[in-house]
Design a protein around this motif. Structure first.
Motif, PDB file in Angstrom:
ATOM      1  N   GLY A 440     -15.728-109.961 -90.612  1.00  0.00           N
ATOM      2  CA  GLY A 440     -14.488-109.391 -91.131  1.00  0.00           C
ATOM      3  C   GLY A 440     -14.559-107.903 -91.384  1.00  0.00           C
ATOM      4  N   LEU A 441     -15.414-107.205 -90.657  1.00  0.00           N
ATOM      5  CA  LEU A 441     -15.519-105.752 -90.797  1.00  0.00           C
ATOM      6  C   LEU A 441     -14.549-105.066 -89.836  1.00  0.00           C
ATOM      7  N   ASP A 442     -14.257-103.808 -90.108  1.00  0.00           N
ATOM      8  CA  ASP A 442     -13.402-103.038 -89.209  1.00  0.00           C
ATOM      9  C   ASP A 442     -14.042-102.963 -87.831  1.00  0.00           C
ATOM     10  N   HIS A 443     -13.237-103.181 -86.799  1.00  0.00           N
ATOM     11  CA  HIS A 443     -13.741-103.154 -85.435  1.00  0.00           C
ATOM     12  C   HIS A 443     -13.832-101.713 -84.957  1.00  0.00           C
ATOM     13  N   ASP A 444     -15.057-101.193 -84.893  1.00  0.00           N
ATOM     14  CA  ASP A 444     -15.251 -99.811 -84.447  1.00  0.00           C
ATOM     15  C   ASP A 444     -16.705 -99.671 -83.992  1.00  0.00           C
ATOM     16  N   HIS A 445     -16.918 -99.656 -82.694  1.00  0.00           N
ATOM     17  CA  HIS A 445     -18.285 -99.614 -82.173  1.00  0.00           C
ATOM     18  C   HIS A 445     -18.959 -98.272 -82.432  1.00  0.00           C
ATOM     19  N   SER A 446     -18.197 -97.244 -82.792  1.00  0.00           N
ATOM     20  CA  SER A 446     -18.802 -95.932 -83.017  1.00  0.00           C
ATOM     21  C   SER A 446     -19.411 -95.794 -84.409  1.00  0.00           C
ATOM     22  N   LYS A 447     -19.148 -96.740 -85.300  1.00  0.00           N
ATOM     23  CA  LYS A 447     -19.689 -96.638 -86.661  1.00  0.00           C
ATOM     24  C   LYS A 447     -21.189 -96.950 -86.687  1.00  0.00           C
ATOM     25  N   PHE A 448     -21.861 -96.348 -87.647  1.00  0.00           N
ATOM     26  CA  PHE A 448     -23.281 -96.592 -87.873  1.00  0.00           C
ATOM     27  C   PHE A 448     -23.399 -97.815 -88.776  1.00  0.00           C
ATOM     28  N   VAL A 449     -23.989 -98.903 -88.266  1.00  0.00           N
ATOM     29  CA  VAL A 449     -24.087-100.153 -89.018  1.00  0.00           C
ATOM     30  C   VAL A 449     -25.525-100.343 -89.483  1.00  0.00           C
ATOM     31  N   LEU A 450     -25.688-100.463 -90.795  1.00  0.00           N
ATOM     32  CA  LEU A 450     -26.999-100.607 -91.428  1.00  0.00           C
ATOM     33  C   LEU A 450     -27.145-102.040 -91.934  1.00  0.00           C
ATOM     34  N   GLY A 451     -28.246-102.725 -91.578  1.00  0.00           N
ATOM     35  CA  GLY A 451     -28.458-104.112 -91.959  1.00  0.00           C
ATOM     36  C   GLY A 451     -29.544-104.275 -93.009  1.00  0.00           C
ATOM     37  N   LEU A 452     -29.451-105.389 -93.761  1.00  0.00           N
ATOM     38  CA  LEU A 452     -30.470-105.756 -94.748  1.00  0.00           C
ATOM     39  C   LEU A 452     -30.611-107.275 -94.715  1.00  0.00           C
ATOM     40  N   VAL A 453     -31.759-107.778 -94.251  1.00  0.00           N
ATOM     41  CA  VAL A 453     -32.057-109.210 -94.216  1.00  0.00           C
ATOM     42  C   VAL A 453     -33.293-109.419 -95.070  1.00  0.00           C
ATOM     43  N   SER A 454     -33.117-110.076 -96.228  1.00  0.00           N
ATOM     44  CA  SER A 454     -34.224-110.084 -97.187  1.00  0.00           C
ATOM     45  C   SER A 454     -34.013-111.124 -98.274  1.00  0.00           C
ATOM     46  N   ARG A 455     -35.119-111.512 -98.894  1.00  0.00           N
ATOM     47  CA  ARG A 455     -35.021-112.181-100.190  1.00  0.00           C
ATOM     48  C   ARG A 455     -34.552-111.145-101.201  1.00  0.00           C
ATOM     49  N   LEU A 456     -33.634-111.525-102.043  1.00  0.00           N
ATOM     50  CA  LEU A 456     -33.051-110.561-102.976  1.00  0.00           C
ATOM     51  C   LEU A 456     -33.864-110.555-104.270  1.00  0.00           C
ATOM     52  N   THR A 457     -34.987-109.813-104.238  1.00  0.00           N
ATOM     53  CA  THR A 457     -35.882-109.719-105.384  1.00  0.00           C
ATOM     54  C   THR A 457     -36.300-108.268-105.596  1.00  0.00           C
ATOM     55  N   ASP A 458     -36.910-108.017-106.760  1.00  0.00           N
ATOM     56  CA  ASP A 458     -37.372-106.660-107.086  1.00  0.00           C
ATOM     57  C   ASP A 458     -38.365-106.133-106.061  1.00  0.00           C
ATOM     58  N   GLY A 485     -31.382-114.811-103.736  1.00  0.00           N
ATOM     59  CA  GLY A 485     -32.463-114.477-104.668  1.00  0.00           C
ATOM     60  C   GLY A 485     -31.972-114.296-106.085  1.00  0.00           C
ATOM     61  N   ASP A 486     -32.385-113.195-106.706  1.00  0.00           N
ATOM     62  CA  ASP A 486     -32.048-112.953-108.109  1.00  0.00           C
ATOM     63  C   ASP A 486     -30.545-112.743-108.263  1.00  0.00           C
ATOM     64  N   LYS A 487     -30.008-113.351-109.297  1.00  0.00           N
ATOM     65  CA  LYS A 487     -28.562-113.315-109.515  1.00  0.00           C
ATOM     66  C   LYS A 487     -28.033-111.889-109.663  1.00  0.00           C
ATOM     67  N   VAL A 488     -28.817-111.009-110.261  1.00  0.00           N
ATOM     68  CA  VAL A 488     -28.357-109.646-110.481  1.00  0.00           C
ATOM     69  C   VAL A 488     -28.040-108.958-109.158  1.00  0.00           C
ATOM     70  N   TYR A 489     -28.839-109.231-108.126  1.00  0.00           N
ATOM     71  CA  TYR A 489     -28.595-108.611-106.825  1.00  0.00           C
ATOM     72  C   TYR A 489     -27.505-109.350-106.050  1.00  0.00           C
ATOM     73  N   GLU A 490     -27.468-110.642-106.171  1.00  0.00           N
ATOM     74  CA  GLU A 490     -26.388-111.382-105.518  1.00  0.00           C
ATOM     75  C   GLU A 490     -25.025-110.898-106.022  1.00  0.00           C
ATOM     76  N   ASP A 491     -24.924-110.739-107.349  1.00  0.00           N
ATOM     77  CA  ASP A 491     -23.648-110.301-107.938  1.00  0.00           C
ATOM     78  C   ASP A 491     -23.313-108.862-107.561  1.00  0.00           C
ATOM     79  N   SER A 492     -24.313-107.987-107.564  1.00  0.00           N
ATOM     80  CA  SER A 492     -24.036-106.580-107.258  1.00  0.00           C
ATOM     81  C   SER A 492     -23.582-106.403-105.812  1.00  0.00           C
ATOM     82  N   PHE A 493     -24.173-107.148-104.887  1.00  0.00           N
ATOM     83  CA  PHE A 493     -23.773-107.019-103.481  1.00  0.00           C
ATOM     84  C   PHE A 493     -22.395-107.630-103.234  1.00  0.00           C
ATOM     85  N   ARG A 494     -22.069-108.673-103.962  1.00  0.00           N
ATOM     86  CA  ARG A 494     -20.709-109.222-103.860  1.00  0.00           C
ATOM     87  C   ARG A 494     -19.680-108.185-104.340  1.00  0.00           C
ATOM     88  N   LYS A 495     -20.052-107.459-105.380  1.00  0.00           N
ATOM     89  CA  LYS A 495     -19.147-106.428-105.901  1.00  0.00           C
ATOM     90  C   LYS A 495     -18.964-105.303-104.884  1.00  0.00           C
TER      91      LYS A 495
END
Length: 631
Positions: A440-458, A485-495
């Protein structure tokens, strides 16, 4: 049947089970040479020579056998009634090969290699035994192009992909044994038979046996079952016990996990003895299997498996298996002398299972060279730095690899547009567009897309990400996050997803397919870890032509060469100190190259895809280590 009544004998070479041929050319030939009649016998066996079969190292032993000549010129002879009866019962699919044997003046004993089925004919000829040395000679010729000498290795760990996986350990336990099989190693993997293992694997397991094993200091014993599954040349043995492994998840709580893995370590060694399979090396992993070297050097020392050497690999020093001494004494019944400061004891009242393994193992390895040095410092040593410095003479760092068959953008079924090194620049953009649409992201192939695949921990440096994410968001940037992972990070990324709709996606879940799509669709992958023993995500990213942005620690430092704009060399962007501003700087440098020097960016993408991130080199290092410690 008297020998004098038989003028001519037909030797019928027909096997009772064609699917499992047992006659080897070389072995049979040697037996015949050894069993030639004495010189007093005046008659000779008339036998036509056949063309030798070309040997190939890639063939199995069962494939190295005699093939009959296309034409047979032997004369047919009259058969006795007993021979006819045997032929009718066996009914061979092809015409049997015949050998005419004339009666010698003196009694000659003719030996034949009998099939596995009991023959119908009454035997007057003794059955030859193909000596082990003869068979071994054939084995060595078939494997002549494989590394020598051959070594047998038992892997013992708490998880293994695809049966059960919670992190990188599961990936290593799958990929490393498979790579070692290709390097002439005989490999078994022992893991618990958890209830959560999918049924499609359980239904294929074969029962190997069971027994009861004394475990506790009060004499309490437990059932040990062995279920076996063979795949890709690796034998997987599952230690079965409903009381310990029937809860579902592999890890529950430290209170429940301590008894579970005390049992598992001892049961694994007992199972090897029960199966009468003594490996040259036992390679155990993390604290869950760390008591294996302790049991081996004490209770199992006089048993067959006690001859094996042990290697303990530390995947993450933070997790050690610490509990009070009386509890671990009860669940192991280990002798009192192992619970001392140089052994399992930690502090005044605790026992540390990982520390005991570090003490009693013949070799200790970590999953990268830099991490092996870091854990000997107070900052990364997790209170074991002094102990590790004491044992530094047996500490080795070998960086992990990844399974390049699973992680292959050219054949990845999850990708919208598969690609390889030759077309990555043109085809990768199709995966970016497909990912944007799915999330559901804006369709634009020219944008710089940064990924993060990780356990959400300190440990993964997510506090740094939280601090700088608002500063990297602009009209030309998108961020994609996957993990739990940790709820604090799950909530912050949802925000953040809610605050930057259309440009931030937070998938708070574990989804194997989506992880493949992210690796193939984003431009850069973020790995800003506080510490990282090895890390697999940066290796997968490079395999998919995705540029890693990492902190220089552990395996990240060993595998990612920082980009140098003056020489246009390097394969990622790095920062050293654990600082949010340095992370922001690394991301901005990546964005600058992407937008301003795209041809340099594309060259780095191609360099990353050409980099060898497979297990081949790492497996060779492990194999050499096995050979060295067993000389």
């Amino acid at each position: 049947m008297a020998e004098k009544d038989l003028k001519e004998i037909e030797v019928v070479e027909a096997e009772a089970k064609p699917a499992k041929k047992t006659t080897r050319k070389k072995a049979t030939k040697k037996v015949e040479e050894e069993k030639k009649p004495a010189k007093k016998a005046t008659k000779k066996v008339a036998e036509k020579e056949e063309k030798p079969v070309k040997k190939s190292a890639k063939k199995t032993i069962d494939q190295v056998e005699e093939k009959p000549a296309k034409k047979q010129t032997k004369k047919a002879v009259k058969k006795t009634e007993a021979v006819k009866k045997t032929e009718e019962e066996k009914k061979p699919a092809r015409k049997p090969r015949k050998t005419k044997v004339e009666e010698p003046k003196e009694e000659v004993v003719i030996e034949v290699v009998e099939p596995k089925e009991e023959p119908v004919i009454e035997q007057t000829m003794e059955e030859p035994v193909i000596e082990e040395a003869v068979v071994q000679e054939v084995v060595e010729e078939v494997q002549s192009d494989l590394p020598q000498p051959r070594r047998s290795v038992a892997f013992i760990a708490s998880e293994c992909f695809p049966f059960v996986k919670t992190g990188g350990l599961g990936d290593v336990m799958y990929a490393l044994p498979k790579a070692l099989v290709q390097l002439n190693c005989d490999v078994r993997v022992l893991i618990p038979n958890y209830r959560c293992i999918p049924y499609k694997y359980k239904e294929r397991m074969v029962y190997r046996g069971s027994f009861h094993m004394d475990l506790c200091s009060d004499g309490r014993s437990f059932y040990v079952g062995i279920m076996e599954y063979i795949w890709d040349g690796v034998v997987y043995d599952f230690i079965d016990n409903e009381e310990f492994f029937g809860q579902g998840n592999p890890y529950t709580s430290i209170v429940g996990d301590i008894p579970k893995f005390c049992y598992f370590a001892k049961a694994s060694l007992a199972a090897l003895n029960y199966m009468n399979w003594t490996p040259d090396v036992i390679h155990c992993h993390d604290w869950q299997a760390a008591l294996v070297p302790v049991f081996l050097k004490t209770m199992f020392a006089p048993t067959p498996v006690g001859r094996a050497k042990t290697i303990l690999t530390v995947h993450n020093l933070r997790f050690q298996g610490i509990y009070n001494v009386p509890t671990i004494q009860y669940w192991t019944n280990l002798p009192y002398h192992v619970f001392h400061t140089g052994g399992l004891k930690q502090g005044n009242n605790d026992a540390n299972m990982l520390k005991g393994g570090l003490t009693f193992a013949d070799v200790v390895t970590t999953v990268s060279t830099t991490y092996a040095q870091e854990i000997q410092t107070q900052e990364y040593g997790e209170l074991l730095d002094g102990h590790l410095r004491y044992h530094s003479n047996k500490l080795v760092g070998i960086v992990n690899g990844i399974d390049i068959d699973i992680w292959n953008p050219a054949t990845d079924e999850y990708l919208a547009s598969p690609y390889d090194l030759s077309n990555v620049v043109s085809q990768k953009v199709g995966n970016k567009m497909a990912l944007q649409e799915e999330l559901g992201l804006d369709h634009d192939h020219s944008k710089f897309v940064l990924g993060l695949v990780s356990r959400l921990t300190d440990q993964k440096g997510l506090d740094l990400v939280n601090a700088i994410l608002p500063q990297i968001m602009d009209d030309f940037t998108q961020v994609v996050i996957l993990g739990t992972g940790d709820k604090v990070y799950e909530d912050s990324f949802r925000k953040f997803e809610n605050d930057y709709k259309g440009n931030v996606s937070a998938s708070i879940m574990y989804d194997e397919g989506r992880s493949h799509k992210i690796y193939g669709g984003v431009d850069a992958l973020l790995v800003p870890s506080r510490f990282e023993p090895c890390g697999l995500t940066q290796l997968i990213a490079m395999r998919y032509g995705t540029i890693p942005v990492v902190r220089e620690t552990g395996g990240l430092k060993d595998t990612v060469e920082p980009y140098n704009e003056n020489t246009n060399q390097g394969n990622g962007f790095t920062f050293d100190r654990y600082d949010a501003s340095l992370l922001l700087d690394a991301i901005n440098r990546a964005k600058s190259l992407y937008f301003n020097n795209r041809w340099c960016w594309d060259e780095m993408v191609q360099r990353d895809m050409a980099k060898d991130v497979s297990w081949e080199n790492s497996a060779k290092q492990y194999r050499q280590l096995y050979v060295d410690i067993t000389k």
